[in-house]
Design a protein around this motif. Structure first.
Motif, PDB file in Angstrom:
ATOM      1  N   LYS A  12     128.943 -59.217  75.693  1.00 19.62           N
ATOM      2  CA  LYS A  12     128.961 -57.922  75.019  1.00 19.62           C
ATOM      3  C   LYS A  12     128.132 -57.990  73.732  1.00 19.62           C
ATOM      4  O   LYS A  12     127.318 -57.104  73.463  1.00 19.62           O
ATOM      5  N   TYR A  24     122.441 -47.112  71.378  1.00 21.75           N
ATOM      6  CA  TYR A  24     123.779 -46.944  71.952  1.00 21.75           C
ATOM      7  C   TYR A  24     124.756 -48.030  71.528  1.00 21.75           C
ATOM      8  O   TYR A  24     125.772 -48.248  72.184  1.00 21.75           O
ATOM      9  N   ASP A  26     127.023 -48.311  69.154  1.00 26.60           N
ATOM     10  CA  ASP A  26     128.406 -47.874  68.898  1.00 26.60           C
ATOM     11  C   ASP A  26     129.144 -47.569  70.201  1.00 26.60           C
ATOM     12  O   ASP A  26     130.304 -47.950  70.376  1.00 26.60           O
ATOM     13  N   VAL A  27     128.477 -46.888  71.112  1.00 31.51           N
ATOM     14  CA  VAL A  27     129.091 -46.530  72.385  1.00 31.51           C
ATOM     15  C   VAL A  27     129.398 -47.784  73.194  1.00 31.51           C
ATOM     16  O   VAL A  27     130.505 -47.948  73.717  1.00 31.51           O
ATOM     17  N   THR A  29     129.775 -50.817  72.140  1.00 32.25           N
ATOM     18  CA  THR A  29     130.817 -51.603  71.477  1.00 32.25           C
ATOM     19  C   THR A  29     132.196 -51.136  71.934  1.00 32.25           C
ATOM     20  O   THR A  29     133.094 -51.940  72.153  1.00 32.25           O
ATOM     21  N   ALA A  30     132.336 -49.841  72.111  1.00 31.72           N
ATOM     22  CA  ALA A  30     133.622 -49.288  72.549  1.00 31.72           C
ATOM     23  C   ALA A  30     133.845 -49.469  74.050  1.00 31.72           C
ATOM     24  O   ALA A  30     134.977 -49.686  74.487  1.00 31.72           O
ATOM     25  N   LEU A  31     132.784 -49.411  74.848  1.00 33.10           N
ATOM     26  CA  LEU A  31     132.938 -49.420  76.302  1.00 33.10           C
ATOM     27  C   LEU A  31     133.030 -50.807  76.930  1.00 33.10           C
ATOM     28  O   LEU A  31     133.735 -50.986  77.919  1.00 33.10           O
ATOM     29  N   ASP A  33     133.826 -54.834  77.482  1.00 41.39           N
ATOM     30  CA  ASP A  33     134.937 -55.762  77.268  1.00 41.39           C
ATOM     31  C   ASP A  33     134.419 -57.050  76.627  1.00 41.39           C
ATOM     32  O   ASP A  33     133.419 -57.615  77.082  1.00 41.39           O
ATOM     33  N   ASP A  34     135.100 -57.516  75.589  1.00 43.86           N
ATOM     34  CA  ASP A  34     134.690 -58.738  74.877  1.00 43.86           C
ATOM     35  C   ASP A  34     134.711 -59.971  75.765  1.00 43.86           C
ATOM     36  O   ASP A  34     133.968 -60.924  75.509  1.00 43.86           O
ATOM     37  N   TYR A  50     129.186 -42.983  81.279  1.00 45.21           N
ATOM     38  CA  TYR A  50     129.832 -42.417  80.090  1.00 45.21           C
ATOM     39  C   TYR A  50     129.048 -41.202  79.570  1.00 45.21           C
ATOM     40  O   TYR A  50     129.635 -40.166  79.249  1.00 45.21           O
TER      41      TYR A  50
END
Length: 55
Positions: A12, A24, A26-27, A29-31, A33-34, A50
């Protein structure tokens, strides 16, 4: 018999920091999985899915 080419996978953090996905960050980072690794095709699919959702 055809040989299957191994697909390159990225963390990620590597994807979020890449120039390809700079717009993208920020997007993604949210979507993403670490704990998983993604190919560019997989990251593109997740991002496209998304961005094309209805509001």
């Amino acid at each position: 018999m055809a040989t299957k080419k191994a697909e390159v996978k990225f963390t990620k953090e590597q994807i979020v920091e890449s120039l390809k996905y700079k717009k993208y960050r920020d997007v993604l980072t949210a979507l993403l999985d670490d704990t998983k690794e993604y190919s560019f095709d997989e990251a593109d699919f997740i991002l496209k899915d998304y961005l094309e959702r209805e509001v």
